[in-house]
Design a protein around this motif. Structure first.
Motif, short mmCIF file in Angstrom:
data_model
loop_
_atom_site.label_atom_id
_atom_site.label_comp_id
_atom_site.label_asym_id
_atom_site.label_seq_id
_atom_site.Cartn_x
_atom_site.Cartn_y
_atom_site.Cartn_z
N UNK A 6 2.33 10.87 -4.42
CA UNK A 6 3.40 11.37 -3.55
C UNK A 6 4.65 11.63 -4.41
N UNK A 7 5.39 12.66 -4.04
CA UNK A 7 6.64 12.99 -4.73
C UNK A 7 7.81 12.80 -3.78
N UNK A 8 8.95 12.49 -4.35
CA UNK A 8 10.16 12.33 -3.55
C UNK A 8 11.38 12.55 -4.45
N UNK A 44 15.01 10.84 -0.20
CA UNK A 44 13.91 9.94 0.14
C UNK A 44 13.34 9.33 -1.13
N UNK A 45 12.82 8.12 -0.98
CA UNK A 45 12.08 7.42 -2.03
C UNK A 45 10.74 7.04 -1.42
N UNK A 46 9.64 7.52 -2.02
CA UNK A 46 8.32 7.25 -1.46
C UNK A 46 7.44 6.60 -2.52
N UNK A 47 6.67 5.57 -2.06
CA UNK A 47 5.79 4.81 -2.94
C UNK A 47 4.39 4.78 -2.35
N UNK A 48 3.40 4.88 -3.25
CA UNK A 48 2.01 4.80 -2.82
C UNK A 48 1.19 4.08 -3.88
N UNK A 49 0.25 3.28 -3.41
CA UNK A 49 -0.66 2.60 -4.34
C UNK A 49 -1.98 3.32 -4.49
N UNK A 50 -2.14 4.47 -3.83
CA UNK A 50 -3.46 5.12 -3.86
C UNK A 50 -3.39 6.64 -3.96
N UNK A 51 -2.48 7.31 -3.25
CA UNK A 51 -2.45 8.78 -3.27
C UNK A 51 -1.13 9.26 -3.86
N UNK A 75 7.84 10.20 -8.80
CA UNK A 75 6.41 10.37 -8.57
C UNK A 75 5.78 8.99 -8.44
N UNK A 76 4.88 8.84 -7.45
CA UNK A 76 4.15 7.58 -7.28
C UNK A 76 2.71 7.90 -6.94
N UNK A 77 1.84 6.87 -7.02
CA UNK A 77 0.44 7.10 -6.70
C UNK A 77 -0.51 6.08 -7.27
N UNK A 78 -0.06 5.24 -8.21
CA UNK A 78 -0.94 4.25 -8.82
C UNK A 78 -0.34 2.85 -8.75
N UNK A 79 0.44 2.60 -7.72
CA UNK A 79 1.08 1.30 -7.60
C UNK A 79 2.38 1.20 -8.37
N UNK A 80 2.84 2.32 -8.90
CA UNK A 80 4.11 2.34 -9.62
C UNK A 80 4.93 3.54 -9.17
N UNK A 81 6.22 3.44 -9.38
CA UNK A 81 7.14 4.53 -9.08
C UNK A 81 7.77 4.97 -10.39
N UNK A 82 7.64 6.27 -10.71
CA UNK A 82 8.09 6.77 -12.02
C UNK A 82 9.09 7.90 -11.87
N UNK A 83 9.90 8.06 -12.89
CA UNK A 83 10.85 9.16 -12.97
C UNK A 83 10.11 10.40 -13.47
N UNK A 84 10.26 11.52 -12.76
CA UNK A 84 9.57 12.75 -13.15
C UNK A 84 10.33 13.53 -14.22
N UNK A 100 0.82 -1.20 0.00
CA UNK A 100 0.00 0.00 0.00
C UNK A 100 0.86 1.26 0.00
N UNK A 101 1.80 1.32 0.91
CA UNK A 101 2.68 2.48 1.02
C UNK A 101 4.06 2.00 1.44
N UNK A 102 5.07 2.74 1.03
CA UNK A 102 6.44 2.44 1.44
C UNK A 102 7.26 3.71 1.34
N UNK A 103 8.25 3.81 2.19
CA UNK A 103 9.12 4.97 2.14
C UNK A 103 10.51 4.60 2.62
#
Length: 681
Positions: A384-386, A375-382, A408-417, A349-352
Motif C-alpha cells: 500500500x502507498x500513502x 494519510x499514513x497506511x501500513x500493511x503486513x501483507x499487501x 510504502x508498506x507491505x511487508x510489516x514495515x513502513x518505508x520512505x519512498x 495486520x493493517x493500520x491507517x
C-alpha cells in the motif's frame, strides 16, 4: 449476601406449599429434606421448623440450609439461617389467605440483612434490606419461571457473583445500583437475565489490578443468556464520569454521557467474542469494531475504526496512560483524524491514519507539528502507498519549514519512498531513508533512518537551547540512526565546525529522548579550536592558541554530566601566538585548586597583562561526582596546568587531584559570572 440468596429462599418457600396450608392448626412442624432442586439453585441439607402454639396469633418459622449452590449464577453459600415470626394476613379478595414472615437473614459469609416475605397461592413477594439498599422480588404462579427484581440503592457488591460469571477475575469494590431485572429460568431452557440498571460511583477491579474503574456512572440495558457454561450478552447504554483503567489505557470520562454498545459470546471454557463494539463520545471519539479475547482476557484479535472530529480532549481523556510513560504527558492535539487498526495474535495486520489539519504540540515546547494532512497506511501483507505533509513546526523552539513524505508498506514495515529535506537553523536536514516497524509479539517498536545535516547554524542552536553564544556550523552524515526500546543509537559521525576548529562526535546514543531523565552517551574528539574565540564566549579571560583533546565515555543524565574521561591540551600552530591573560591565569587557578609561581621573585603578577606559555594541559576523569584531575605533568598530589615560556615565566600548578564535581561546577559558574576575586600566591 444479596438478591441472589433472596431469590433462592423465596423460590424454596414457593415450592413448599403443604406446610403453609396447615401451619395455623399445628403446634409444631418439622421437615428435613436432603436436597431441593429449583430452576435457579440446588439446596442441600434443608431444615424447616415451625412452632405455633394453639390459639397464638403467630408462629415461629426457621429455615436452614447447609449449602446453597446456584451454579449458573455463580452463587454459593454455607449455613444459611433465616428466622422470623409467621403471621396470617388478609388477602386482597375475601377468602384469600396470605402469609407474612419478616426476620434476620444470616449465613457463614456474614452480613447484616433483613428478609420479609409475603406469599399466597398465586404470588410470592419478598423484600431484602441492608447496607442502605432495598431489593424487592416478585413471582407469579401464572409465570412460575420468571422472577422480577426491583433494586433501589442496592450495593453493587451484591452482584459480584454475576460479574464473575462473565469476568472470572472481577471484583466489585463499590457503587450503588437502581433498576429492574427479570430472571427467566424455565425447566428445559437456558437461564436468561435481562433488565435496566443505573449505577453510581461504580468501582470494579480485576484480581491482577490491570482492569479497574472508580466513580463510574452508568445507565445500561442488558440481556444475558447462561447455558452449560456458555454466555451470551447484549449491552447498550451510556457511561458518565469516573475513571477506567484497561491495561495501559487510562480513561477519564466526561460528565456528559458516552454511548456504549456491545454483543459478547463466550463458549464453555473458552474466551470471549465481541461481534459488536461501539463507543460514542460525540466529536471527541467514535469507535466501531469487533474483538476477541482469550480465556485469560488477553487480546487475541481486534478490528477497530476510530474517528475524532475534535482531537483536543483526547490526550487528557483517553491517552494519558500511554503518553506519561513515553514522556509525552504534555501532548496537545488540535484538528481531526480517522484511524483504522487490525491486529491478530499480537501482530499488526493493517493500520491507517487519515490526518485532517491536525496540529501536534508539547506543553514543554520540545516539539510542534503544524497542519498535518494526508494519510499514513501500513500493511503486513499487501503493498500500500500513502503520503502526508506538514506546513511547518519546531524542535526545542527551532522552527523548520514544510515537508512532504511519500511512504510504502507491505511487508510489516513502513518505508520512505523518496528522500525528504527541509530547512532548519539556517541550513538543511534530510532523510535519505526511513523504516518503521510497529511493535509485535517478536519485539517493540523499531525505527531506522539515514540522516544528513548541512550547515546548521550553531549560534541559533545555542540561543534556542539557552547555551552560551557559540558560533559555527553543524554538519555531517549519519548512515544509520536506530530507535528501539526508547533508545536512539547513531552509527557514524557527526562533525561541528566550531571556533575555527572541529568537534567530531562518535558512538552517540540517547535513552528516553522525550522521557524522564534522558541519558546521553558518546565520545568527542576536539581538533584545533581557537582558544581566543572560545574563552571570549565564556568570559574566562583571554587565551591564545589552539586546543585539542578528547572527551571519551561521556554520560549525561537529564543533561547533567555524571561520567567522562577528558583530556585537553594545546598544540603549537604556525602563525598562532600562545599567550594567556592575567584574568585567565587567575580563573584557572580558582577552578583547579591551583597556584601560580613566577621567576620574578618579590613581584606581583598584577603588573602584567598577559604571559607567554609553552603548553596548557588539563584532564579530568569523572566518577561518582569526583573529578580525578591531571595536567601536563602529574605527581602524587600535584599537576601542572600551564607551563610558562619567556619572561616573566609563569607556571600554574594544581595541588588537589581529587575535586568534588559539584564544587568544580560551582567555581566554573562563578568564573563565568565574574564573581572571582584575584588572589596572588
Amino acid at each position: 449476601m444479596s438478591f441472589r440468596l433472596l431469590t433462592i429462599l423465596t423460590l424454596l418457600l414457593a415450592a413448599m406449599p403443604a406446610w403453609r396450608a396447615e401451619a395455623a392448626g399445628e403446634p409444631r412442624a418439622r421437615a428435613r429434606i436432603e436436597r431441593v432442586t429449583t430452576p435457579v439453585a440446588v439446596l442441600d441439607d434443608v431444615r424447616v421448623s415451625l412452632e405455633w402454639p394453639t390459639d397464638a396469633p403467630e408462629g415461629r418459622l426457621r429455615l436452614q440450609a447447609g449449602r446453597v449452590d446456584a451454579g449458573e449464577l455463580g452463587w454459593r453459600f454455607e449455613n444459611v439461617d433465616w428466622q422470623c415470626p409467621l403471621r396470617r394476613v388478609a388477602g386482597g379478595r375475601p377468602g384469600d389467605v396470605r402469609w407474612r414472615c419478616d426476620g434476620a437473614l444470616r449465613s457463614a459469609e456474614g452480613g447484616s440483612l433483613r428478609l420479609a416475605v409475603e406469599l399466597d397461592g398465586a404470588h410470592t413477594g419478598a423484600v431484602l434490606t441492608g447496607d442502605g439498599g432495598r431489593l424487592a422480588l416478585a413471582r407469579d404462579a401464572r409465570s412460575p419461571a420468571r422472577t422480577t427484581l426491583d433494586l433501589r440503592q442496592v450495593p453493587a457488591a451484591w452482584a459480584e457473583a454475576l460479574v464473575r460469571q462473565g469476568w472470572a477475575g472481577g471484583q466489585v469494590r463499590g457503587g450503588r445500583l437502581d433498576g429492574e431485572v427479570h430472571i427467566d429460568a424455565p425447566d428445559a431452557a437456558p437461564l436468561q437475565i435481562a433488565g435496566h440498571l443505573a449505577a453510581a460511583d461504580l468501582a470494579l477491579e480485576s484480581d491482577a489490578g490491570d482492569i479497574a474503574s472508580a466513580g463510574l456512572g452508568a445507565d445500561l440495558r442488558f440481556r444475558m443468556r447462561l447455558s452449560d457454561g456458555a454466555t451470551e450478552l447484549t449491552l447498550d447504554g451510556a457511561l458518565r464520569g469516573g475513571e477506567v483503567l484497561l491495561g495501559a489505557a487510562y480513561l477519564a470520562l466526561p460528565d456528559s454521557p458516552v454511548g456504549l454498545g456491545l454483543d459478547a459470546v463466550r463458549a464453555p471454557g473458552g474466551g470471549w467474542d465481541f461481534p459488536r463494539l461501539a463507543w460514542n463520545d460525540g466529536a471527541a471519539l467514535v469507535l466501531d469494531g469487533t474483538a476477541r479475547l482469550t480465556e485469560t482476557l488477553d487480546l487475541a484479535a481486534i478490528d477497530l475504526t476510530a474517528v475524532s472530529a475534535d482531537a483536543g480532549v483526547l490526550p487528557a481523556r483517553y491517552l494519558s496512560g500511554w503518553l506519561g510513560p513515553a514522556g509525552l504527558s504534555g501532548l496537545s492535539l488540535q484538528g481531526g483524524f480517522e484511524a483504522t487498526l487490525s491486529l491478530e495474535h499480537g501482530v499488526l495486520r493493517d493500520a491507517g491514519l487519515v490526518l485532517r489539519t491536525l496540529d501536534v504540540g508539547d506543553s514543554e515546547a520540545r516539539f510542534r507539528l503544524d497542519g498535518l494532512d494526508g494519510a499514513i497506511r501500513y500493511s503486513a501483507h499487501a503493498p500500500v502507498r500513502s503520503a502526508f505533509a506538514w506546513r511547518g513546526g519546531a524542535l526545542y523552539g527551532m522552527p523548520f519549514d514544510a515537508a512532504a513524505w511519500s511512504l510504502l508498506s507491505g511487508d510489516g514495515r513502513l518505508r520512505l519512498r523518496a528522500p525528504v529535506a527541509f530547512s532548519l537553523l539556517g541550513g538543511r536536514i534530510g532523510f535519505e531513508a526511513l523504516m518503521l516497524q510497529p511493535p509485535s509479539v517478536e519485539g517493540r517498536f523499531r525505527m531506522q533512518t539515514e540522516l544528513w545535516l548541512e550547515a546548521l547554524d550553531i549560534g541559533a542552536l545555542a540561543k534556542a537551547l539557552d547555551l552560551p553564544a557559540f558560533e559555527g556550523r553543524l554538519e555531517g552524515r549519519i548512515p544509520i540512526v536506530r530507535y528501539a526500546d526508547n533508545r536512539i543509537d547513531f552509527d557514524g559521525g557527526l562533525s561541528m565546525d566550531l571556533f575555527g576548529g572541529r568537534v567530531d562526535v562518535a558512538a552517540l546514543s540517547i535513552e528516553r529522548p522525550f522521557g524522564v531523565a534522558p541519558t546521553v552517551a558518546g565520545d568527542l574528539a576536539i581538533t584545533g579550536l581557537d582558544l581566543r574565540a572560545l574563552t571570549g564566549v565564556f568570559g574566562f579571560g583571554s587565551i591564545e592558541g589552539r586546543l585539542h583533546g578528547r572527551i571519551d565515555d561521556l554520560r549525561l543524565i537529564d543533561w547533567t554530566a555524571t561520567a567522562f574521561d577528558a583530556e585537553l591540551h594545546t598544540e603549537r600552530a604556525p602563525g598562532v601566538r600562545q599567550r594567556i591573560s592575567q584574568r585567565a591565569v587567575q580563573n584557572i587557578s580558582s577552578v583547579g585548586d591551583a597556584s601560580f609561581v613566577t621567576s620574578l621573585q618579590g613581584q606581583l603578577i598584577g603588573i602584567f597583562d598577559d604571559f607567554g606559555y609553552r603548553a596548557i594541559g588539563i584532564s579530568c576523569r569523572l566518577r561518582n561526582e569526583v573529578c580525578r584531575m591531571g595536567g601536563l605533568r602529574s605527581g602524587p598530589s600535584t599537576f601542572t596546568i600551564v607551563e610558562g615560556a619567556g619572561l616573566p615565566r609563569l607556571d600554574v600548578v594544581g595541588h588537589n587531584r581529587d575535586v568534588d564535581w559539584p564544587t568544580l561546577i560551582a567555581r566554573l559558574v562563578a568564573v563565568a559570572g565574574g564573581d572571582v576575586e584575584p588572589v596572588f600566591d
